[in-house]
Design an enzyme around this catalytic site. Sequence first.
Site, PDB file in Angstrom:
ATOM      1  CB  SER A   1      39.724  19.774  22.298  1.00 43.14           C
ATOM      2  OG  SER A   1      41.028  20.269  22.514  1.00 43.14           O
ATOM      3  CE  LYS A   2      38.957  13.958  27.450  1.00 43.57           C
ATOM      4  NZ  LYS A   2      38.828  13.213  26.169  1.00 43.57           N
ATOM      5  NE  ARG A   3      44.301  20.972  21.411  1.00 45.46           N
ATOM      6  CZ  ARG A   3      44.165  22.221  21.020  1.00 45.46           C
ATOM      7  NH1 ARG A   3      45.061  23.115  21.352  1.00 45.46           N
ATOM      8  NH2 ARG A   3      43.133  22.586  20.282  1.00 45.46           N
TER       9      ARG A   3
ATOM     10  N   GLY B   1      41.449  22.215  28.992  1.00 50.41           N
ATOM     11  CA  GLY B   1      41.050  21.977  30.384  1.00 50.41           C
ATOM     12  C   GLY B   1      39.709  21.275  30.420  1.00 50.41           C
TER      13      GLY B   1
END
Length: 490
Positions: A255-257, A259
């Site tokens: 996920s965006k976490r 990067g």
Amino acid sequence: MTQQVRVRFAPSPTGLLHIGGARTAIYNWAFARRAGGVFVLRIDDTDPERSTPENTEQILRSMRWLGLDWDEGPEVDGAYGPYFQMKRAAHYAEALESLKASGHTYPCFCTQEELEAKRAAARSGESSGGYDGTCRRLGSDVARERIDAGESCVWRLAVPQDRGEIVVDDVVRGETVFPAMSVDDFVLVRSDGTPTYNFATVVDDAAMAITHVIRGDDHLSNTPKQVLVFEALDAAVPQFAHLSMILGPDGKKLSKRHGATSVEAFHDEGILPEALLNYLALLGWSLDGETTIISAETLQENFALERISKNPAIFDVEKLEWMNGVYIREMSPEQLVERMVPWLAEAGLGTRETLGARRAWLEELAPLVSERVKRMTEIAPAVTFLFGDAVEIDPVAADKALAAEGAPGVLEAATAALDGVTAWTAEGIEAALRSLPEALGMKPKPVFQAVRVAVTGSLVSPPLFESLALLDRTVALRRLRAAAELARSR
Ligand code: GLU
């Protein structure tokens, strides 16, 4: 005659194309190419709130950038269009009519409140969960009357009561068994007439003669439902291949976490499309278990569903960077210049025209950086010192190299030596500077460090003699004199 392979990639244009979707697209594309089949791009834009033309455009752009060409779909069309689900309402309506005629669907008038009450009851253990079939038991005359009276209804699939377990022979996961109880009479068409995902997808896959459905295993739980719709429509059930998820290094769903995850972000961060294609292709598939650098051609010639791994793949950005570096190094100077000009222009080092006019010079510069960078974004900062007259000196480098004892003398001697060079080439420059440490009675390191900082502004730079050769002699001498002055004032 064997049937022609037809596969589809069916993104919902509700956001950017992410690497999970991109990998699914790559596998579909490579599989079609290997089989001499057809790769269809279908836009699943049935969610009107979240689907936008900009997202569709961005998905197409990302696919084109990766080199994934589609044979049928937006912009190219084809015999099975339209390729936007929002334009296929007539197909869903027609399919619903045929299911009504064959008795595979029935209208359901249960209200949201009634359904919620049933679900609550199920949770407290009074029933098995899922739709309880209340409206399935209404006589067709009663149902007709209620529809004619204008009562709103959804249309549910009448799952055959004797269907038993649903067995899917998934190419990746092997035989997968779904108990009969796991599928209730789910909704095909909502009260506003729009089809649900499981209905629209199957109607389209059947109408588009899709032979293989290759997609993420987040859709595995939909598969038994879809099999039942294919059967109800009396259509051939395609071969399924469900790909395991891509996980972050911490083992959690990517996920965006973690990067950058969109294809566009990787582009913006200096990853080459051929490297991303290569990396994603190997994220869950392998040619032979060892080859790591695989071109698009090799992929198209060798891709096989049987070699897809069942295990989740871990996304490792360092490996992607490493691979990107390999692609950068393998380019010829001409190729690298072609590819780096936009990045240099973006960094303000010239326009595409002015840079284009310095092609020969750039081709000499290219090998100096290609060994040192892993991303295209790293090139401009590494070569900025070769542009313009003056150079900005990094304060830390100045403290270290220019404030050192003897620095002014080193820089003056270097200026004099370079002033006398006859051939302004890396070899000529090296010959002139090599004897400096001995002549000054110093160790080589502080001597060359001072010259490097004076000329490049930094303690780390591409090779010094080659870099000097790429600068005008007058510019190089001016920088040395300016640095000598700076060193004296320390
Ligand atoms: N539009 C669906 C998605 O993006 C397609 C799933 C499928 O391939 O059936 O998840």
